[in-house]
Design an enzyme around this catalytic site. Structure first.
Site, PDB file in Angstrom:
ATOM      1  N   ILE A 162       0.864  -1.275  -0.208  1.00 13.93           N
ATOM      2  CA  ILE A 162       0.024  -0.042  -0.050  1.00 13.93           C
ATOM      3  C   ILE A 162       0.837   1.383  -0.033  1.00 13.93           C
ATOM      4  O   ILE A 162       1.890   1.355   0.638  1.00 13.93           O
ATOM      5  CB  ILE A 162      -0.892  -0.042   1.032  1.00 13.93           C
ATOM      6  CG1 ILE A 162      -1.702   1.301   1.132  1.00 13.93           C
ATOM      7  CG2 ILE A 162      -0.174  -0.101   2.467  1.00 13.93           C
ATOM      8  CD1 ILE A 162      -3.040   1.174   2.139  1.00 13.93           C
ATOM      9  N   SER A 163       0.592   2.195  -0.955  1.00 10.26           N
ATOM     10  CA  SER A 163       1.489   3.458  -0.852  1.00 10.26           C
ATOM     11  C   SER A 163       1.562   3.924   0.380  1.00 10.26           C
ATOM     12  O   SER A 163       0.709   4.060   1.125  1.00 10.26           O
ATOM     13  CB  SER A 163       1.106   4.392  -2.174  1.00 10.26           C
ATOM     14  OG  SER A 163       0.942   3.551  -3.249  1.00 10.26           O
TER      15      SER A 163
END
Ligand code: SAH
Length: 220
Positions: free
Chosen positions: A69-70
């Site tokens: 997940i960024s």
């Protein structure tokens, strides 16, 4: 849905979430609209329960299948770069992953289309977006290097995995005035913004970044 707490408790409480927001401001994010969207999206539901207590740290986290997940700061930066000239109608995202960036976008534009090559990640993201009632998003399981031509042209395209070179298919799916925000490169990556003009494309370098690679083909 069983056991999931959208509001958050303890390490996912509003207070913890507000600290992340302050940090984004401190790091130079200026768009209040983007910040408001990030404030309203419960990042902890996009992460495995074992890691949920770290959801509001400003860091990328594993989501399985070798993907992440960024980092919230990068999500904020890319969204801000995409929306800098004002609100957009239709945006294509390449690399749905957890669906977190998708959710942040869904608050800010009329319609989101998102493409992911790993089927199980896509299925999970779809479920999370339903939970937070983001109904302006359509999902596709395919190789995003091809874009999603049937739904184009797009006012914005945001890519969350890095190709070695900018895929021409994505440029062709931009409307005139539309912009593409994309990390490009291998070990060394740069974040670029490409704007389609009447006569061609304008390219701006934004900053150094580190994303997982954009890979071809699909995984079921
Ligand atoms: N925006 C996501 C980031 C996920 S990491 C989030 O915040 O969770 C990047 C994602 O891009 C991964 O899920 C990876 O599977 C996906 N990806 C890589 N190459 C792709 C391609 N060619 N087409 C579609 N998705 C791709």
């Amino acid at each position: 849905m069983g056991g999931v707490n959208l509001a958050g408790i303890g390490m996912t409480s509003q207070r913890t979430r507000d600290r992340l927001i302050e940090r984004l401001y401190d790091q130079g994010i200026t768009s209040h609209r983007v910040i408001d969207s990030i404030r309203s999206v419960p990042r902890h539901i996009f992460i495995d329960e074992a890691l949920a207590h770290r959801a509001y740290e400003d860091t990328a986290l594993p989501i399985g299948h070798n993907q992440t997940i960024s980092q919230p700061f990068i999500v904020a930066r890319m969204t801000e770069a995409l929306l800098a000239a004002g609100p957009l109608k239709k945006v294509l995202e390449i690399g749905t992953g957890s669906g977190y960036q998708t959710a942040v976008l869904a608050n800010l534009v009329d319609d989101v289309r998102t493409v992911e090559r790993i089927q199980p990640l896509q299925a999970r993201a779809r479920q999370k977006l339903r939970m937070i009632k983001a109904h302006n998003v359509l999902f596709r399981h395919s190789d995003g290097g091809m874009g999603w031509p049937e739904e184009g042209p797009y006012n914005g395209i945001l890519v969350t995995a890095a190709p070695e070179n900018i895929p021409d298919e994505l440029l062709q799916q931009l409307a005139v005035g539309g912009r593409l925000v994309i990390p490009v490169g291998g070990q060394e990556q740069g974040l670029y913004r490409i704007t389609r003009t009447e006569s061609g494309f304008e390219k701006e370098y934004l900053e150094a970044v580190r994303f997982v690679p954009l890979l071809s083909g699909v995984i079921r």
